[in-house]
Scaffold this motif. Structure first.
Motif, PDB file in Angstrom:
ATOM      1  N   LEU A  52       0.831  -1.206   0.000  1.00  0.00           N
ATOM      2  CA  LEU A  52       0.000   0.000   0.000  1.00  0.00           C
ATOM      3  C   LEU A  52       0.866   1.257   0.000  1.00  0.00           C
ATOM      4  O   LEU A  52       1.881   1.323   0.692  1.00  0.00           O
ATOM      5  CB  LEU A  52      -0.917   0.012   1.223  1.00  0.00           C
ATOM      6  CG  LEU A  52      -1.902  -1.163   1.336  1.00  0.00           C
ATOM      7  CD1 LEU A  52      -2.597  -1.141   2.690  1.00  0.00           C
ATOM      8  CD2 LEU A  52      -2.920  -1.116   0.205  1.00  0.00           C
ATOM      9  N   ILE A  95      -6.635  -4.212   3.384  1.00  0.00           N
ATOM     10  CA  ILE A  95      -7.029  -2.803   3.448  1.00  0.00           C
ATOM     11  C   ILE A  95      -7.363  -2.413   4.885  1.00  0.00           C
ATOM     12  O   ILE A  95      -7.027  -1.307   5.335  1.00  0.00           O
ATOM     13  CB  ILE A  95      -8.230  -2.525   2.524  1.00  0.00           C
ATOM     14  CG1 ILE A  95      -7.899  -2.921   1.082  1.00  0.00           C
ATOM     15  CG2 ILE A  95      -8.621  -1.055   2.591  1.00  0.00           C
ATOM     16  CD1 ILE A  95      -6.706  -2.197   0.495  1.00  0.00           C
ATOM     17  N   GLN A  99      -5.559   0.640   6.768  1.00  0.00           N
ATOM     18  CA  GLN A  99      -6.317   1.760   7.329  1.00  0.00           C
ATOM     19  C   GLN A  99      -5.975   1.971   8.803  1.00  0.00           C
ATOM     20  O   GLN A  99      -5.836   3.102   9.271  1.00  0.00           O
ATOM     21  CB  GLN A  99      -7.827   1.502   7.176  1.00  0.00           C
ATOM     22  CG  GLN A  99      -8.362   1.594   5.762  1.00  0.00           C
ATOM     23  CD  GLN A  99      -8.480   3.005   5.248  1.00  0.00           C
ATOM     24  OE1 GLN A  99      -7.484   3.584   4.816  1.00  0.00           O
ATOM     25  NE2 GLN A  99      -9.680   3.563   5.274  1.00  0.00           N
ATOM     26  N   GLN A 123      -6.401  10.159   2.175  1.00  0.00           N
ATOM     27  CA  GLN A 123      -6.250   8.762   1.766  1.00  0.00           C
ATOM     28  C   GLN A 123      -7.203   7.858   2.543  1.00  0.00           C
ATOM     29  O   GLN A 123      -7.792   6.931   1.978  1.00  0.00           O
ATOM     30  CB  GLN A 123      -4.803   8.305   1.975  1.00  0.00           C
ATOM     31  CG  GLN A 123      -4.490   6.972   1.326  1.00  0.00           C
ATOM     32  CD  GLN A 123      -3.005   6.706   1.210  1.00  0.00           C
ATOM     33  OE1 GLN A 123      -2.181   7.484   1.671  1.00  0.00           O
ATOM     34  NE2 GLN A 123      -2.646   5.599   0.593  1.00  0.00           N
ATOM     35  N   ARG A 126     -10.753   8.420   0.925  1.00  0.00           N
ATOM     36  CA  ARG A 126     -10.914   7.827  -0.406  1.00  0.00           C
ATOM     37  C   ARG A 126     -10.887   6.301  -0.353  1.00  0.00           C
ATOM     38  O   ARG A 126     -11.610   5.633  -1.090  1.00  0.00           O
ATOM     39  CB  ARG A 126      -9.828   8.351  -1.357  1.00  0.00           C
ATOM     40  CG  ARG A 126      -9.950   9.836  -1.662  1.00  0.00           C
ATOM     41  CD  ARG A 126      -9.266  10.195  -2.981  1.00  0.00           C
ATOM     42  NE  ARG A 126      -7.872   9.841  -3.009  1.00  0.00           N
ATOM     43  CZ  ARG A 126      -6.865  10.656  -2.663  1.00  0.00           C
ATOM     44  NH1 ARG A 126      -7.131  11.893  -2.232  1.00  0.00           N
ATOM     45  NH2 ARG A 126      -5.614  10.270  -2.745  1.00  0.00           N
ATOM     46  N   THR A 127     -10.087   5.755   0.539  1.00  0.00           N
ATOM     47  CA  THR A 127     -10.054   4.299   0.696  1.00  0.00           C
ATOM     48  C   THR A 127     -11.381   3.785   1.237  1.00  0.00           C
ATOM     49  O   THR A 127     -11.877   2.738   0.808  1.00  0.00           O
ATOM     50  CB  THR A 127      -8.898   3.881   1.625  1.00  0.00           C
ATOM     51  OG1 THR A 127      -7.658   4.354   1.079  1.00  0.00           O
ATOM     52  CG2 THR A 127      -8.829   2.367   1.759  1.00  0.00           C
ATOM     53  N   SER A 128     -11.983   4.531   2.176  1.00  0.00           N
ATOM     54  CA  SER A 128     -13.286   4.142   2.712  1.00  0.00           C
ATOM     55  C   SER A 128     -14.356   4.168   1.629  1.00  0.00           C
ATOM     56  O   SER A 128     -15.223   3.288   1.568  1.00  0.00           O
ATOM     57  CB  SER A 128     -13.688   5.077   3.866  1.00  0.00           C
ATOM     58  OG  SER A 128     -12.839   4.920   4.982  1.00  0.00           O
ATOM     59  N   LYS A 130     -13.868   3.784  -1.601  1.00  0.00           N
ATOM     60  CA  LYS A 130     -13.582   2.760  -2.613  1.00  0.00           C
ATOM     61  C   LYS A 130     -13.825   1.341  -2.104  1.00  0.00           C
ATOM     62  O   LYS A 130     -14.395   0.505  -2.806  1.00  0.00           O
ATOM     63  CB  LYS A 130     -12.142   2.896  -3.090  1.00  0.00           C
ATOM     64  CG  LYS A 130     -11.763   1.908  -4.192  1.00  0.00           C
ATOM     65  CD  LYS A 130     -10.352   2.173  -4.697  1.00  0.00           C
ATOM     66  CE  LYS A 130      -9.982   1.195  -5.813  1.00  0.00           C
ATOM     67  NZ  LYS A 130      -8.602   1.465  -6.331  1.00  0.00           N
ATOM     68  N   TYR A 131     -13.404   1.067  -0.846  1.00  0.00           N
ATOM     69  CA  TYR A 131     -13.422  -0.311  -0.355  1.00  0.00           C
ATOM     70  C   TYR A 131     -14.486  -0.585   0.710  1.00  0.00           C
ATOM     71  O   TYR A 131     -14.777  -1.748   0.998  1.00  0.00           O
ATOM     72  CB  TYR A 131     -12.047  -0.689   0.214  1.00  0.00           C
ATOM     73  CG  TYR A 131     -10.956  -0.754  -0.825  1.00  0.00           C
ATOM     74  CD1 TYR A 131     -10.808  -1.874  -1.639  1.00  0.00           C
ATOM     75  CD2 TYR A 131     -10.077   0.306  -1.006  1.00  0.00           C
ATOM     76  CE1 TYR A 131      -9.786  -1.950  -2.597  1.00  0.00           C
ATOM     77  CE2 TYR A 131      -9.068   0.256  -1.964  1.00  0.00           C
ATOM     78  CZ  TYR A 131      -8.935  -0.875  -2.749  1.00  0.00           C
ATOM     79  OH  TYR A 131      -7.941  -0.929  -3.694  1.00  0.00           O
TER      80      TYR A 131
END
Length: 231
Positions: A52, A95, A99, A123, A126-128, A130-131
């Motif tokens: 990551l 992920i 996180q 970050q 945006r990760t939350s 997306k995933y």
């Protein structure tokens, strides 16, 4: 502690997942002793092992911060607070671990690398999106709301992030974040658009919930900010 940390981390047969809790202790111990750069570098090392990307441990330009803010704002689009709170649950272990590491780096980056702090927040958000969501997402959207209110001058949008966090907290897995989310929202988001007296009762509730789940640090933050707002 250091002896045991090195014993576990030196075992090549163990995966990053097996070592994650030990890495977390190493990061928190470095923070507790004021070795914030060591904490950041450890977190970057762990995320690299997970495959990551992480913002580098160096000052970021204003242009970089603005570019990442625009990307994050675009990712959110027209999502309402309810839309955000009802994003799917995050189930990817890699992920989830990544996180958690980023969440642990927020304190250290704020102390020694302040331009890295918003990059980590962006970050996380945006990760939350997306995933999916997990408990760390409460911190992600609460700190994003903090930035919207205190840095970018967007208190109404910041309040929407706080409302999204409030909705997330109604889900049982998020209970551990009740106290932490309370001081984030009441201390850094809601007071911009509501009477400061309205924060006093929620701070007490946040203190109590922190004690119930063992999050004494957040419980104490709630009492501290309540004293500030009383003054």
């Amino acid at each position: 502690m250091n002896t045991f940390l090195e014993e576990v981390l030196g075992r090549d047969e163990l995966s990053v997942k097996d070592k994650l809790k030990v890495f977390e202790i190493k990061i928190l111990a470095a923070q507790a002793t004021g070795n914030f750069n060591d904490a950041i570098n450890t977190g970057i090392e762990v995320r690299k092992a997970l495959g990551l990307r992480t913002p580098p441990n160096k000052p970021a330009s204003l242009l970089t911060v603005l570019k990442e803010f625009i990307k994050t704002s675009s990712a959110l689009g027209q999502l309402s607070a309810d839309d955000i709170a009802n994003l799917p649950e995050l189930k990817d272990d890699r992920i989830i671990m990544g996180q958690k590491v980023l969440e642990n780096l927020l304190v250290s980056s704020y102390q020694v690398q302040p331009t890295m702090y918003p990059l980590i927040v962006f970050q996380l958000v945006r990760t939350s999106i997306k995933y999916g969501l997990n408990a760390t997402s409460c911190d992600a959207f609460a700190t994003y709301g903090l930035l919207l209110c205190g840095v970018f001058g967007k208190p109404v949008e910041g309040r929407k992030m706080g409302q999204a966090v409030e909705l997330m907290l109604t889900k049982p897995p998020m209970k551990v974040k009740q106290s932490r989310a309370r001081y984030h929202c009441e201390a850094f988001i809601y007071h911009w658009t509501a009477p400061i007296q309205a924060t006093l009762s929620p701070f007490l509730a946040g203190y109590q919930s922190g004690l119930e789940v063992g999050d004494v640090e957040s419980a104490c933050f709630c009492l501290t900010f309540r004293c500030v707002h009383l003054l």
